[in-house]
Design an enzyme around this catalytic site. Sequence first.
Site, mmCIF file in Angstrom:
data_model
loop_
_atom_site.group_PDB
_atom_site.id
_atom_site.type_symbol
_atom_site.label_atom_id
_atom_site.label_comp_id
_atom_site.label_asym_id
_atom_site.label_seq_id
_atom_site.Cartn_x
_atom_site.Cartn_y
_atom_site.Cartn_z
ATOM 1 N N GLY A 22 4.587 15.699 11.219
ATOM 2 C CA GLY A 22 4.441 14.962 9.967
ATOM 3 C C GLY A 22 3.080 15.156 9.337
ATOM 4 O O GLY A 22 2.558 14.242 8.693
ATOM 5 N N GLY A 26 0.967 12.347 3.363
ATOM 6 C CA GLY A 26 0.712 10.975 3.766
ATOM 7 C C GLY A 26 -0.372 10.837 4.817
ATOM 8 O O GLY A 26 -1.386 11.538 4.812
ATOM 9 N N ILE A 27 -0.136 9.925 5.760
ATOM 10 C CA ILE A 27 -1.088 9.672 6.829
ATOM 11 C C ILE A 27 -1.308 10.928 7.658
ATOM 12 O O ILE A 27 -2.436 11.246 8.050
ATOM 13 C CB ILE A 27 -0.587 8.516 7.708
ATOM 14 C CG1 ILE A 27 -0.569 7.213 6.910
ATOM 15 C CG2 ILE A 27 -1.448 8.353 8.956
ATOM 16 C CD1 ILE A 27 0.141 6.074 7.615
ATOM 17 N N GLY A 28 -0.231 11.654 7.936
ATOM 18 C CA GLY A 28 -0.347 12.863 8.749
ATOM 19 C C GLY A 28 -1.282 13.883 8.147
ATOM 20 O O GLY A 28 -2.055 14.542 8.866
ATOM 21 N N SER A 151 4.758 1.460 15.023
ATOM 22 C CA SER A 151 4.752 0.693 13.785
ATOM 23 C C SER A 151 4.667 -0.785 14.125
ATOM 24 O O SER A 151 5.056 -1.206 15.236
ATOM 25 C CB SER A 151 6.041 0.969 12.990
ATOM 26 O OG SER A 151 6.256 0.000 11.977
ATOM 27 N N TYR A 176 15.392 0.695 12.568
ATOM 28 C CA TYR A 176 14.032 1.246 12.513
ATOM 29 C C TYR A 176 13.164 0.621 13.603
ATOM 30 O O TYR A 176 12.441 1.323 14.319
ATOM 31 C CB TYR A 176 13.419 0.998 11.140
ATOM 32 C CG TYR A 176 11.990 1.502 11.022
ATOM 33 C CD1 TYR A 176 11.725 2.866 11.017
ATOM 34 C CD2 TYR A 176 10.922 0.617 10.927
ATOM 35 C CE1 TYR A 176 10.415 3.337 10.917
ATOM 36 C CE2 TYR A 176 9.616 1.074 10.830
ATOM 37 C CZ TYR A 176 9.374 2.439 10.821
ATOM 38 O OH TYR A 176 8.077 2.907 10.729
#
Length: 312
Positions: A22, A26-28, A151, A176
């Site tokens: 990822g 984004g964060i990745g 998460s 999730y």
Amino acid sequence: MARRNIDITISPLAGSRAVVTGGSDGIGLRIVTRLALAGAELVLPVRNTRKAEAAVTGILEKAPDAQITILPLDLSSLESVARFGEDMARDGRPVHLLINNAGVMTPPTRQTTRDGFELQFGTNHLGHFALASHLLPLLRAGRARVTSQISIAANQGAINWADVNWERSYDGMRAYSQSKIAFGLFGLELERRSQAHGWGITSNLSHPGIAPTSLLSARDEIGRTEDTLGVRVIRWASKRGIVAGTPETAALPALYASTSPDAVAGRLYGPRGIGHLGGGPAEQKLYSRLRSEQDAERMWQVSEKLTGVSFP
């Protein structure tokens, strides 16, 4: 607003090889950019090569000397995961950092992976479980640090043991949460098994808090045609420095967990701010759903059976 200046120092990583799932947005993308700036050689396993190439262009603008390899990987396909493992094995070089960051969240309807697993469980957990198995010889050779990104959703819900693929009933958020609980149990069990069998790997967990990323945005690949209300609220709060973090601060827990000499195996790291939603990284109390070694052992066995892969 001062929170936006929060940062950590990353020790030089020249000579280290890092695999980050990822990592193309984004964060990745923030994670891999920081690793490149610290001198790490990067392997980016990606599903969308064009998107990855754009990401690499941006990384090289900040770290011109970065060494970056793009390889195809679709975590929702066990065949793709196995091919990636074969590509890495042919190269044969040790892996020193593995950051399991990629994920999918709450598709609008129940969807399945290519192998028939509920999409979130199959991608977030089973795909990464299989990935670690295929990379194990290289991780052992590099005495790797493995960080798995869970998460705050892993602090709610439960494993639906009677129906882990949510075939009889489906709730996107509960599914999730299950995927992230399962993934957290995996990360902790990986550490225990490494210690028991002398693999030389250390494994811990991180979570990013909340930040405006693509996770809840419109995503054609899962049938989400517009941004969710949740991501719109997060963007509003993040811009005003209210509780939520930014993509930059949200990347810090995984960076800290995977690179800091002070980060400890078998622990959880996340933002230290209000509700652990934003702010600088710090160790946090392990979520109650992740504390049972029996649950971790059971999930490991379930995962081996479903994926058809095993660890020695």
